[in-house]
Design a protein around this motif. Structure first.
Motif, PDB file in Angstrom:
ATOM      1  N   ASP A 178      35.513  45.942  76.585  1.00 46.52           N
ATOM      2  CA  ASP A 178      35.965  44.856  77.458  1.00 46.52           C
ATOM      3  C   ASP A 178      36.713  43.757  76.715  1.00 46.52           C
ATOM      4  OD1 ASP A 178      34.900  46.095  79.737  1.00 46.52           O
ATOM      5  OD2 ASP A 178      32.962  45.141  79.436  1.00 46.52           O
ATOM      6  N   SER A 179      37.153  44.027  75.504  1.00 43.64           N
ATOM      7  CA  SER A 179      37.916  43.047  74.746  1.00 43.64           C
ATOM      8  C   SER A 179      39.384  43.087  75.131  1.00 43.64           C
ATOM      9  CB  SER A 179      37.791  43.312  73.242  1.00 43.64           C
ATOM     10  OG  SER A 179      36.490  43.035  72.803  1.00 43.64           O
ATOM     11  N   VAL A 180      40.075  42.032  74.772  1.00 48.01           N
ATOM     12  CA  VAL A 180      41.517  41.943  74.965  1.00 48.01           C
ATOM     13  C   VAL A 180      42.144  41.759  73.591  1.00 48.01           C
ATOM     14  CG1 VAL A 180      43.388  40.547  75.945  1.00 48.01           C
ATOM     15  CG2 VAL A 180      41.328  41.006  77.289  1.00 48.01           C
ATOM     16  N   ARG A 181      43.236  42.461  73.351  1.00 54.58           N
ATOM     17  CA  ARG A 181      43.957  42.352  72.086  1.00 54.58           C
ATOM     18  C   ARG A 181      45.394  41.940  72.388  1.00 54.58           C
ATOM     19  NH1 ARG A 181      43.195  47.131  68.330  1.00 54.58           N
ATOM     20  NH2 ARG A 181      41.447  45.792  67.727  1.00 54.58           N
ATOM     21  N   CYS A 182      45.845  40.868  71.726  1.00 51.19           N
ATOM     22  CA  CYS A 182      47.228  40.427  71.855  1.00 51.19           C
ATOM     23  C   CYS A 182      47.952  40.641  70.539  1.00 51.19           C
ATOM     24  CB  CYS A 182      47.316  38.956  72.255  1.00 51.19           C
ATOM     25  SG  CYS A 182      46.803  38.639  73.947  1.00 51.19           S
ATOM     26  N   HIS A 183      49.179  41.070  70.647  1.00 52.92           N
ATOM     27  CA  HIS A 183      50.065  41.274  69.510  1.00 52.92           C
ATOM     28  C   HIS A 183      51.121  40.177  69.598  1.00 52.92           C
ATOM     29  CE1 HIS A 183      48.234  45.265  69.112  1.00 52.92           C
ATOM     30  NE2 HIS A 183      48.225  45.223  70.432  1.00 52.92           N
ATOM     31  N   ASP A 190      53.907  50.753  77.310  1.00 51.35           N
ATOM     32  CA  ASP A 190      54.193  50.273  75.962  1.00 51.35           C
ATOM     33  C   ASP A 190      53.734  48.844  75.718  1.00 51.35           C
ATOM     34  OD1 ASP A 190      55.450  52.662  75.253  1.00 51.35           O
ATOM     35  OD2 ASP A 190      57.361  51.967  76.057  1.00 51.35           O
ATOM     36  N   TRP A 191      53.625  48.011  76.774  1.00 52.33           N
ATOM     37  CA  TRP A 191      53.406  46.579  76.573  1.00 52.33           C
ATOM     38  C   TRP A 191      52.170  46.038  77.284  1.00 52.33           C
ATOM     39  CZ3 TRP A 191      56.081  46.129  72.563  1.00 52.33           C
ATOM     40  CH2 TRP A 191      57.345  46.668  72.440  1.00 52.33           C
ATOM     41  N   GLY A 192      51.184  46.851  77.573  1.00 47.87           N
ATOM     42  CA  GLY A 192      49.914  46.375  78.110  1.00 47.87           C
ATOM     43  C   GLY A 192      49.998  45.709  79.473  1.00 47.87           C
ATOM     44  N   PHE A 193      48.969  44.938  79.818  1.00 45.57           N
ATOM     45  CA  PHE A 193      48.884  44.330  81.151  1.00 45.57           C
ATOM     46  C   PHE A 193      49.742  43.075  81.300  1.00 45.57           C
ATOM     47  CE2 PHE A 193      45.326  42.352  78.896  1.00 45.57           C
ATOM     48  CZ  PHE A 193      45.434  41.025  79.253  1.00 45.57           C
ATOM     49  N   THR A 194      50.233  42.511  80.189  1.00 48.36           N
ATOM     50  CA  THR A 194      51.062  41.302  80.278  1.00 48.36           C
ATOM     51  C   THR A 194      52.548  41.606  80.329  1.00 48.36           C
ATOM     52  OG1 THR A 194      51.212  41.104  77.869  1.00 48.36           O
ATOM     53  CG2 THR A 194      49.406  39.917  78.967  1.00 48.36           C
ATOM     54  N   GLY A 195      52.928  42.811  79.899  1.00 52.70           N
ATOM     55  CA  GLY A 195      54.339  43.070  79.665  1.00 52.70           C
ATOM     56  C   GLY A 195      54.756  42.348  78.394  1.00 52.70           C
ATOM     57  N   TYR A 250      54.984  38.099  72.628  1.00 51.22           N
ATOM     58  CA  TYR A 250      53.642  38.674  72.620  1.00 51.22           C
ATOM     59  C   TYR A 250      53.487  39.680  73.736  1.00 51.22           C
ATOM     60  CZ  TYR A 250      52.074  35.818  76.594  1.00 51.22           C
ATOM     61  OH  TYR A 250      51.922  35.255  77.834  1.00 51.22           O
ATOM     62  N   TRP A 251      52.492  40.518  73.585  1.00 54.61           N
ATOM     63  CA  TRP A 251      52.030  41.407  74.643  1.00 54.61           C
ATOM     64  C   TRP A 251      50.550  41.669  74.399  1.00 54.61           C
ATOM     65  CZ3 TRP A 251      50.282  46.448  73.639  1.00 54.61           C
ATOM     66  CH2 TRP A 251      50.569  46.950  72.363  1.00 54.61           C
ATOM     67  N   CYS A 252      49.803  41.904  75.486  1.00 53.32           N
ATOM     68  CA  CYS A 252      48.363  42.045  75.378  1.00 53.32           C
ATOM     69  C   CYS A 252      47.885  43.304  76.084  1.00 53.32           C
ATOM     70  CB  CYS A 252      47.636  40.841  75.965  1.00 53.32           C
ATOM     71  SG  CYS A 252      48.102  39.275  75.198  1.00 53.32           S
ATOM     72  N   GLN A 253      46.831  43.872  75.533  1.00 51.90           N
ATOM     73  CA  GLN A 253      46.248  45.084  76.105  1.00 51.90           C
ATOM     74  C   GLN A 253      44.753  44.892  76.301  1.00 51.90           C
ATOM     75  OE1 GLN A 253      46.890  46.901  71.856  1.00 51.90           O
ATOM     76  NE2 GLN A 253      46.131  48.490  73.195  1.00 51.90           N
TER      77      GLN A 253
END
Length: 131
Positions: free
Chosen positions: A24-29, A105-110, A125-128
């Protein structure tokens, strides 16, 4: 139990603990100035305790992954400009479940772009969601 078996068991417990911590974690790049930062956020019930992360010279980034009894689950992302020495909010985004990938390719944020107003610096940034 011999020493080798004990080391293997300790290693397995560590792997299991880290696997459950990422549930249930979120990771942002976050990309800025040719560098990439990876920020992880486990669910918290204390979103006001989450600290900003310094990104390069002109940005700070805050990732909140909250689960509250009164409002439910949400992810909030804040980007601050630091050109004046104090953080000034320049971008805020809010997401609620389901945190499905809008784009594989870019998670739930785009893929997002944020611009610092006085210097014209660009942060991306983008987050998954890590289930």
């Amino acid at each position: 139990m011999n020493r080798r078996t004990m080391h293997i068991l300790v290693a397995l417990v560590g792997v299991a603990a880290s696997a459950s911590a990422s549930a249930d974690s979120v990771r942002c790049h976050v990309i800025y100035g040719g560098e990439t930062w990876t920020l992880d956020a486990a669910p918290t019930t204390s979103p006001y305790q989450v600290r900003n992360q310094k990104i390069g010279r002109y940005f700070e980034f805050k990732l909140i992954n909250a689960e509250l009894s009164n409002t439910g689950r949400f992810v909030r992302i804040y980007t601050y400009a630091m050109s004046s020495g104090d953080p000034v909010l320049i971008h805020q985004a809010s997401y609620r479940p389901p945190f499905d990938a809008r784009n594989a390719d870019w998670g739930f944020t785009g893929f997002q772009y944020v611009y610092e107003p006085s210097k014209g610096s660009e942060l991306q940034y983008w987050c998954q969601y890590l289930a």
